[in-house]
Design a protein around this motif. Structure first.
Motif, short mmCIF file in Angstrom:
data_model
loop_
_atom_site.label_atom_id
_atom_site.label_comp_id
_atom_site.label_asym_id
_atom_site.label_seq_id
_atom_site.Cartn_x
_atom_site.Cartn_y
_atom_site.Cartn_z
N UNK A 108 0.94 -1.31 -0.05
CA UNK A 108 0.00 0.03 -0.03
C UNK A 108 0.85 1.36 0.03
N UNK A 163 1.29 -7.66 -7.15
CA UNK A 163 2.23 -8.14 -8.08
C UNK A 163 2.07 -9.68 -8.28
N UNK A 185 17.17 3.29 30.47
CA UNK A 185 16.73 3.31 31.88
C UNK A 185 16.05 1.71 32.00
N UNK A 244 18.76 -1.11 31.70
CA UNK A 244 19.51 -0.99 33.11
C UNK A 244 18.86 -1.59 34.11
N UNK A 288 13.07 15.60 3.95
CA UNK A 288 13.36 16.65 3.30
C UNK A 288 14.31 17.55 4.32
N UNK A 313 17.48 16.26 5.32
CA UNK A 313 18.63 16.40 4.37
C UNK A 313 19.08 17.84 4.55
N UNK A 342 10.96 24.74 3.32
CA UNK A 342 9.67 25.07 3.09
C UNK A 342 8.96 24.87 4.19
N UNK A 397 7.94 -1.96 2.89
CA UNK A 397 7.70 -2.38 1.48
C UNK A 397 6.00 -2.69 1.07
N UNK A 398 5.35 -2.49 2.13
CA UNK A 398 4.15 -2.73 1.67
C UNK A 398 3.01 -1.58 2.20
N UNK A 399 3.62 -0.73 2.95
CA UNK A 399 2.69 0.31 3.76
C UNK A 399 1.79 -0.08 4.45
N UNK A 400 1.50 -1.33 4.75
CA UNK A 400 0.67 -2.05 5.52
C UNK A 400 1.04 -2.01 6.83
N UNK A 401 0.14 -1.71 7.99
CA UNK A 401 0.67 -1.86 9.22
C UNK A 401 0.66 -3.50 9.59
N UNK A 423 -2.86 -4.71 9.86
CA UNK A 423 -3.77 -5.01 8.39
C UNK A 423 -2.81 -6.15 7.99
N UNK A 449 -5.12 -9.83 6.59
CA UNK A 449 -5.23 -10.38 5.70
C UNK A 449 -4.84 -11.82 5.69
N UNK A 506 8.21 -14.38 1.83
CA UNK A 506 7.95 -13.14 1.00
C UNK A 506 6.55 -12.58 1.09
N UNK A 551 5.85 -9.49 0.63
CA UNK A 551 5.96 -8.64 -0.26
C UNK A 551 5.18 -8.66 -1.52
N UNK A 552 5.57 -9.90 -2.38
CA UNK A 552 5.48 -10.18 -3.62
C UNK A 552 5.15 -11.56 -3.51
#
Lengths: 293, 423, 462
Positions: A186, A265, B29, B32, B129, B132, B154, B169-173, B176, B180, B294, B296-297
């Motif tokens: 996502x 994918x 803390x 220790x 940003x 950097x 800015x 890589x998946x953006x899913x928590x 989530x 699935x 895997x 991710x894919x």
């Protein structure tokens, strides 16, 4: 194009430096009306082009590629794009640049390209084709190194309401993709994605930059660059892509900014089938294939 | 010839809910204090151990040497070396495996493995940003260069990035992802709630019988795990709305682990080292295995890697899944435990994904997480491994010699760590 | 954040004592006729037994003069002759006055005690020590001898009340055959360890001679258990036992674990989180001691709670809770330790913390006082059985000890409580701890079944 060298026999014009994209877009806008006729046979070229390392780093970051000594497979497009825009903004080009919609993009990455390699670029337009809502044209690019072609690109643009010449072939804008299941990847695509990509790619087409500028061209909100979506999808597969590959992606529904989308994918024949869909509606933004060569 | 590392004992602080009792405590803390509790339990004041290995999942850049700094602040001899590891929620168990392996190889005689995490004092990153720009400012040599770098700022860049509990890589928590998997394995709401209730009940009972008297040292006024609800019941949990998996999701705040703060540590040693100090040997760490999927894919569940690691571990040790007296399956989510159990029983999955002609089979649920697990105790990511290793070792010791336990811990990044303990 | 707060920081400072010992305060309190509590001489490792010379006198033909002299010489004490102490003008002030009264036959012999003590006490230095040694009245040959011996108690107790400047007076009863156990008790009463022990009578029992001990680390190599050791008096006991060389297993409720771990780490001991009232507590303590230490030498039952209420208002819960912790647990744990074969090592020491309330009673503390009196009964009853294994069991009964608990008392109660004793000040946890540590010493083998009050000779229950 004041710095243009004299054209050669094949209508090839070599530029000493990359043309200024904002200027080209501006010129294309004011000369948009009254265009027509057939595609020019002009080819624009540059030689000995090297990727600007700072631009490359910015591009990799915005698209999600890791920084390495090999160019992302989509990066040569960024190098060739100014030439393509120069071609399209020329008065001889039959279609008006503002309002052109990128609907399909094919890339043949023939071998990995080193980031320091000197590249020769050549772009041309071909295949003026008939589409149910207008006409399409392919902007092609060939990238060579040491005299051998290493990368090919073919970007298909749709001009709504435009009329192709008689006898034009049917447009080919669909990509055949197998059944790709729901994605577990996502992306939260931020509202400034268009501006960020514009900064690193040079594609300052106003439809990507802000809601206001997008509205001027008939979009309700800014939309993501198709090539950003494609690059981001390929970046997600980084490390799993064939060294030499053919990438073919179709840009479907506009990806309005901001949005949440999923990437699905599926491994097919040593390559991949891809789908980028809206996380809420399921609307398809991109369908694509990656095949080893 | 190698020897098996002995688990002498453990210590942890009660786990707190995020932003609560330990809101002002840092990872250092807590680690220790946990080391000091272990030192007090086993009289290790001024003792030079082979090494201390620990880690945190959420870590400040200033904590680059978290474990070593904790050792220096503890009552252990300052000459005790230390290093950090990070394998997401597998950190604690992996740390124990690393220490155990060095003991097994005779490279060290004793060591402490641990982990700590705080979600209350988590690092807050500046916008990429801005970061950097600030780095450019810092490396600028002249005032002009600095001003030039700052001029590039800015307003939108000054907003901090809140840590997202999302897979990069998946953006899913994680939740989530688990949702699935839960849907894929058709894990029902009721069975998840029942597992959660059992976790609370078992943990409360263990506290009541004094099981944790020599495993937990109170910290900052907290004497028991803050998330523990001894009166939890299925009716109460059934009233909760789903938090993952959409409106028809089955995963709630009641059957998912809460964000927590805490730390744990385990003392491992050679048998000889323990005997020389009249220290007990609760169990031995027999073997361990990690695996990754895997997610991710590959279409595989993020938290399902232990399912793959276990058959490899069992085969290497000539054991079946039923050859255990206790099972500790980390309850990241109730659905994770249930999907794990279901996968091991599924002939098609075992055949296709695990390459097994016969499925691993069922686990006797009365032997599962008998002293409660993460749903009740909470789950400060890197601290969970140490919690489980120490508690299981004690449980095996109480059950008598020759008892065997299996630990299964899933981790972010599609990883899993499993291990066998034997008394 | 993990360091325990040093005990000293927890103690409310004795503002009154500090004030009256300051320049202005001293003048003021003297004029107002207010008591001026002294700064007590407390034990410091490495310091000599006495800061000055001692004088030894006799009443009648005593039999302890020689062993006593030997003990003092061993301890490096300079002895002055009574004559010098009596009349001389060049003699320095004495740090201790000892009277061997074992030769008493009739009350008439007491005159000799008076003749010796009166001039000697005049020359007694601040924080001086008066120790009278005699034989128990119960073992007297006839009523006249018993009367004479018993009279000493009145003499000593009154002397203790007359002494100023932090000086104490105590009576040590040494029956025939108990001389071998003389050294330890004598040294204790002369030393700074007994700073807050005043007006007490301790009776030795006949016991085999000990091998002697290193007085700086008398508990070296010993394993000690202290319950209720997370804070207050228990923590102080752990510190003193550790200072004296013991490995200390500190025990307290699991809920007190953080402070307990701090104490364990401070004293280089080990922490055992245990609810001593749990049914399996004796078993777990025995198991722990056997597994980790193979046995135990010193057991200090210090854990105690208060649940104050007037008896008529007291519910069963308050009564039962106090009884369970303060008395039943001491019984159960001790029984388990004795039953566990060989666990309590030869020369074992059990020290039970009782209380002044258990002797004098205290309004609102029927439960507490009952439990603490019960402890005394328990100690006396068990003493013979422990003696048979070469072990001892004794009780210490603290008076007003300045702790976190007393710091929370109302000002008036606290001030009165701390002044109504001969030393005109509250004791410190370390004073109780020193007495416990003394009872735990190898050389305390002749002290058994005793109740030693650490109360500065409190006026309550005296």
């Amino acid at each position: 194009m004041g710095s243009a060298a004299p054209g050669d026999a094949a209508g090839r014009t070599e530029l000493a430096s990359a043309p200024s994209l904002p200027a080209l877009f501006a010129r294309a806008a004011v000369t948009a009306r009254g265009r027509g006729g057939d595609l020019p046979t002009t080819r624009l070229a540059r030689t000995g082009v090297r990727a600007d390392q700072q631009q490359l780093a910015g591009y990799a970051r915005v698209c999600g590629f890791g920084l390495s000594d090999v160019l992302p497979p989509t990066f040569p497009h960024v190098l060739a794009f100014p030439l393509q825009v120069a071609l399209m903004s020329d008065r001889a080009f039959p279609l008006a640049l503002p309002g052109l919609v990128h609907v399909r993009n094919r890339i043949d990455a023939l071998r990995p390209i080193g980031t320091g390699e000197a590249l020769d670029l050549e772009v041309w337009a071909e295949r003026f084709a008939r589409h149910r809502s207008g006409a399409t044209v392919d902007l092609c690019a060939s990238v060579s190194a040491d005299g051998a072609e290493v990368w090919r690109g073919r970007s298909t643009y749709l001009a709504r309401g435009a009329t192709p010449p008689d006898g034009a072939p049917e447009a080919e804008v669909t990509v055949e993709v197998g059944d790709v299941p729901d994605g577990t990847i996502r992306w939260l695509v931020d509202g400034d994605t268009g501006r960020r990509y514009a900064k690193v790619s040079g594609d300052v087409n106003p439809i990507h930059l802000s809601g206001l500028t997008a509205k001027a061209f008939g979009f309700k909100r800014a939309i993501a660059h198709g090539m950003w979506v494609a690059a981001r999808a390929l970046a997600a597969l980084e490390g799993r892509l064939p060294a030499a590959a053919s990438v073919d992606v179709a840009f479907r529904k506009p990806l309005f900014l901001p949005s949440t989308v999923t990437l699905a994918t599926a491994e097919v024949g040593g390559g991949w089938d891809l789908a980028v869909r809206n996380a809420d509606t399921g609307a398809e933004h991109l369908l694509g294939t990656v095949r080893p060569r | 010839m190698t020897r098996k590392a002995a688990i002498v004992g453990g210590n942890r602080i009660p786990f707190a809910r995020s932003g609560s009792a330990y809101a002002r405590a840092s990872n250092q803390d807590m680690l220790t204090a946990t080391l000091d509790g272990l030192v007090a339990r086993f009289g290790l004041q001024g003792v030079q151990l082979g090494e201390v290995v620990a880690g945190a999942v959420l870590k400040h850049s200033r904590d680059f040497n978290l474990t070593r700094e904790s050792v220096l602040g503890s009552q252990l001899a300052a000459r005790t070396p230390a290093y950090d590891v990070q394998q997401a929620c597998g950190t604690g168990l992996e740390a124990a495996v690393l220490v155990a392996n060095k003991i097994a190889l005779g490279q060290i005689e004793s060591g402490i493995a641990g982990g700590v995490d705080t979600t209350s004092d988590a690092p807050l990153a500046v916008n990429d940003d801005l970061r950097r720009v600030l780095l450019q400012v810092a490396s600028a040599r002249t005032v002009q260069q600095r001003l030039k770098a700052l001029a590039g700022l800015r307003p939108g860049q000054v907003v901090p990035d809140l840590p997202r509990n999302a897979e990069p890589r998946t953006g899913l928590s994680m939740g989530e992802h688990a949702a699935v998997t839960a849907r894929q394995w058709e894990i029902g709401r009721a069975e998840q709630d029942e597992l959660a209730v059992a976790s609370h009940r078992n943990l409360a009972a263990a506290y009541d019988r004094g099981f944790f008297d020599d495993l937990v040292t109170p910290y900052l006024g907290l004497t028991r795990d803050e998330n523990l609800r001894p009166d939890s019941n299925v009716e109460k949990l059934a009233a909760l709305g789903p938090v993952f998996g959409g409106e028809d999701g089955t995963m709630t705040a009641g059957n998912s682990t809460p964000l927590s703060d805490g730390a744990s540590a385990v003392l491992l040693a050679s048998d000889e080292w323990a005997a020389a100090r009249d220290l007990p040997v609760l169990a031995h760490l027999v073997d361990a295995q990690t695996a990754a999927v895997d997610h991710v894919h590959g279409g595989e569940g993020l938290l399902m890697a232990p399912v793959h690691a276990t058959p490899v571990l069992l085969a290497r040790n000539g054991l079946s899944l039923q050859d255990f007296d206790f099972y500790e399956i980390h309850e990241a989510f109730a659905s994770t435990v249930l999907a794990t159990l279901k996968a091991w029983e599924d002939p098609a999955f075992c055949k296709e994904k695990l390459g097994l002609d016969v499925p691993l089979g069922a686990v006797d649920r009365s032997k599962l997480n008998v002293n409660g697990s993460s749903l009740a105790a909470g789950h400060p990511f890197a601290a969970t491994g140490g919690r489980i290793v120490a508690a299981l070792a004690k449980q095996l010791h109480e059950a008598g010699p020759g008892k065997r336990g299996l630990i299964s811990i899933c981790a972010a990044g599609g990883q899993g760590v499993v291990a066998i303990l034997e008394s | 954040m993990t360091q325990p707060i040093p005990e000293d920081d927890l103690i409310v400072s004795d503002w009154y004592r500090d004030f009256t010992n300051s320049g202005v305060g001293a003048t003021l309190t003297k004029r107002l006729g207010l008591p001026r509590p002294a700064v007590l001489r407390r034990h410091e490792p490495g310091a000599p037994l006495l800061p000055g010379p001692a004088v030894v006198g006799t009443a009648g033909e005593g039999r302890l003069r020689d062993p006593l002299t030997a003990v003092l010489k061993d301890a490096g004490v300079t002895l002055l002759s009574p004559v010098t102490a009596d009349g001389g003008t060049d003699g320095e002030r004495t740090a201790a006055v000892l009277l061997d009264a074992t030769g008493l036959r009739t009350p008439a012999d007491l005159a000799a005690a008076h003749d010796f003590l009166a001039p000697a006490l005049r020359r007694l230095a601040p924080s001086g020590r008066v120790l009278v040694l005699a034989e128990p009245p119960s073992e007297a040959a006839d009523p006249a001898q018993a009367a004479a011996r018993q009279a000493l108690e009145g003499l000593v107790r009154s002397t203790a009340k007359e002494l100023r400047g932090g000086a104490t007076a105590n009576l040590l009863l040494v029956p025939d055959g108990a001389e071998g156990g003389l050294a330890g008790p004598v040294r204790f009463f002369l030393s700074g360890r007994s700073a807050y022990v005043d007006g007490q009578v301790v009776t030795l029992t006949a016991a085999g001679a000990t091998d002697g001990q290193d007085d700086d680390r008398p508990l070296a190599g010993k394993v000690a258990v202290v319950t209720g050791a997370a804070r207050g008096i228990g923590a102080a006991i752990a510190r003193v036992l550790a200072r004296d060389g013991a490995h200390v297993v500190v025990v307290d409720l699991p809920a007190a674990g953080q402070a307990l771990a701090g104490v364990a780490n401070e004293v280089g001991g080990t922490a055992l989180q245990l609810d001593i009232t749990a049914p399996d507590a004796p078993e777990r303590l025995v198991g722990h001691l056997r597994e980790r230490h193979g046995g135990v030498d010193v057991v200090v039952h210090n854990a105690g709670i208060t649940r104050d209420k007037l008896l008529v208002n007291m519910d069963a819960a308050r009564w039962n809770a106090v009884m369970a912790v303060n008395l039943q647990a001491q019984l159960d744990l001790t029984q388990a330790l004795l039953d566990a074969d060989g666990l309590l090592r030869p020369g074992g020491r059990v020290v039970c913390v009782s209380s002044q309330s258990g002797i004098a009673g205290n309004r609102g503390q029927t439960n507490y006082a009952a439990s603490k009196a019960g402890v005394i009964g328990m100690v006396r009853a068990w003493a013979p059985a422990l003696a048979e294994r070469g072990a001892t069991i004794n009780a210490v009964a603290p008076g007003f000890i300045v702790t976190e608990m007393t710091a929370r008392m109302p000002f008036g109660t606290r001030e009165i409580g701390s002044r109504i004793n001969s030393l005109q000040q509250g004791g410190l946890p370390v004073d109780v701890a020193e007495t416990v540590a003394w009872l735990a010493q190898p050389e305390s083998t002749g002290v058994n079944g005793q109740v030693v009050r650490v109360c500065g000779q409190s006026f309550l229950g005296a």
